[in-house]
Enzyme design. Sequence first.
Site, PDB file in Angstrom:
ATOM      1  N   SER A 594     -39.269   9.449 -17.297  1.00  0.00           N
ATOM      2  CA  SER A 594     -38.407   8.780 -16.317  1.00  0.00           C
ATOM      3  C   SER A 594     -38.331   9.626 -15.047  1.00  0.00           C
ATOM      4  CB  SER A 594     -37.035   8.508 -16.929  1.00  0.00           C
ATOM      5  OG  SER A 594     -36.308   7.621 -16.120  1.00  0.00           O
ATOM      6  N   ASP A 669     -41.100  -2.304 -19.698  1.00  0.00           N
ATOM      7  CA  ASP A 669     -40.122  -1.449 -19.007  1.00  0.00           C
ATOM      8  C   ASP A 669     -39.416  -2.233 -17.906  1.00  0.00           C
ATOM      9  OD1 ASP A 669     -38.706   0.593 -17.711  1.00  0.00           O
ATOM     10  OD2 ASP A 669     -40.302   2.055 -18.020  1.00  0.00           O
ATOM     11  N   HIS A 701     -38.217   1.058 -21.533  1.00  0.00           N
ATOM     12  CA  HIS A 701     -38.295   2.295 -20.758  1.00  0.00           C
ATOM     13  C   HIS A 701     -38.507   3.528 -21.625  1.00  0.00           C
ATOM     14  CE1 HIS A 701     -37.952   4.937 -17.424  1.00  0.00           C
ATOM     15  NE2 HIS A 701     -36.799   5.443 -17.776  1.00  0.00           N
TER      16      HIS A 701
END
Length: 725
Positions: A594, A669, A701
């Site tokens: 991320s 995602d 995600h």
Amino acid sequence: MKKISLLFLLLGSVTFAQKNLTIEEATLGQYQAFAPKNLVAGKWRKDTKAITYLDSRYSSLLTKSQDNQWTESVLVTKDELQALLKKKFPSDEFNLRMFPYTYEWKDKNTLLLEVTGKNLAYTVAFDVANKTITDAFAFPQEAANQSISTDGNYAAWLEKNNIRITDKTGKTTPVTQDTDAGIVNGSDYTHRQEFGIDKGMWWSPKNDKLLYYRKDETMVKNYPLIDFGQRMAEVKDIKYPMAGMKSEEVTLVVYDVKTGKAITLKTGEPKEQFLTTVTWDPNGKYVYTGVLNREQNHLKMNKYDAATGELVKTLFEEKATTYVEPLHDLTFLPNRDSEFLYRTEKDGYEQLYLYNTDGKQLRKLGYNEVVVKKLLDFDTAVKNVFYIGTANNGLDRQLYKVDLKSGKTTQLTTVSGTHAPTVSSDGELILDAYTSTTTPNEVAIIDIKSKKATVLVKADNPYAGKTVLPKMELVTITAADGKTPLNGRLIYPANYEEGKKYPVMVYVYGGPHAQLVTNNLLGGATLFDYYMAQNGYVVFTLDNRGSDARGRDFEHVIHRNLGQNEMADQMKGIDFLKSKSFVNPDKIGVYGWSFGGFMTISLMLNQNDTFKVGVAGGPVCDWDYYEVMYGERYMDMPQENPEGYKKANVIEKAAQLKGDLLVIHGAQDNVVVQQNSMEFIEACIKAGKQVDYFLYPTHEHNVRGKDRVHLNQKIANYFDLHLKK
């Protein structure tokens, strides 16, 4: 730099007896096979000096009290609860695998539970004294966000994008009937769950009105996600407002249960604003709402008439040259309807302030540089309020008590480490679970006045006899500004040999609202970090400026300039590593997910002579492609900050890639959309740069569940292939 503490978990005198973690244990074992002994789901029984918790098989709710010298007894069993459910709902079937883990005490005798039958889901009020079900609501199993009124007469829930209310007779009333899926009512996903939003419906104190979010995202562009699981792949559209583009429009609606009428709070223009800190006043006459502009630098705390929707007054305003980030509802004092607690970092650290409903700040309740991490409760007399806050430069979590009248703060837990305490209703006893780099877990009842502790659980080292974890130490490194101390974690390779040089895996996140280095058993690390160390790597992590738990100025250095100060601090960590004789400076790799994926690619490109291998999961590659709420808070709009966006854009720097890079993304995602990594891969192709790419077709995600074993093995294999050769 200086060493903070050392953790030596070398449990045998001969290293050849070491049994390394398997990849399965490194992925799933931290909270299963290697979880330290604990008091499971421990809670104070309201208005008593008794605690409750689950037995080791999760089959019974147990209790201990001060009156019986903290000896254990059974309060109610799973089988007893199941028998009562079958009697109450004979048309359904129940096969409880465990006593409900997420129970709550409504009062000293009433438990609130959620259970699932074969046909329906239920919320149940259970009287433990008489062992009877006193109230229950049944829902379709797909019903979402169930919210029960405090008097137990109504239950609000979501059917897709619409709200339903069920009463005690079982009658269900539709509150909203929007046929356009772009109108979403009562959802906790409003403003993409930024600003601390975790619910979308609020019952009034008198339980006669329901306040809810109404989100209109019809004007937000559709973003396609591809479902590959069908014979012919299908497009699944989501609403994704990208930075600088049209955002959702949100209002707050008050629905009167008796009349069926609804009014909208007049929160005004512009429509693209954020409605936060939503709070009923204790009398149910007014609603308090923080109205934050889209620029996120100006908050108005407004008071609205719940009957008319009219603005009564603005209590106070909060402005910043960077951003204002309201994260918590107001907390009214139980015995003073005109006073409430407000949490803000306006003076540098997120702390408590006492206000009245005229908007006057009565008292600052902050203490030193402590950041409030969790507000607990008031004592019965409402003389004090308790909270968990930081200590030891953010490494520790401690319990604090603050006197509401004088503002005097007392730190109630003092042993360095991570404390997870709760306090009895009268404010006299603490149920404290405590861990540190040298303490697996210790649970005790502490008498606040006498300081006497009754230890209930003292966990043994959960790794003893199973595996030998490598040596770990917490270190302090000075940031790139030359003055700010940063917390770091260094894990030595297993079977460390003097004079040998080892490859390095730097694990990075680096962004706001995350802290990777803490004073707990593993130093905040995951077992995967130790797995890599057992396989011959130095594993290093640094919480750079911009990360969590160190105050406003520590975090806000990232504003309009994502990645820059973070990378500068990470390079100070690299300087620290290179000063170690056992580190091979030519074999340094980096891994992150991320924001950490963004940091990984940024370091691989901007520091390409240092980082030879990288694994970037779910990376933001161009902040143009990220959503409004988070992205614009830290970067403003692209049209307002083109230079900042350009510096943070890794796509435009793809030609700078020298080392081996693996990019991983989830095809579903909806947080960091796959377009980020696809555009980066395309740029690498155009620049003639070889790059590796792996897609998890069904994951969003993050890669969760058993598939995470596959992910961790892939990461480990990639480092072995390119950094050990």
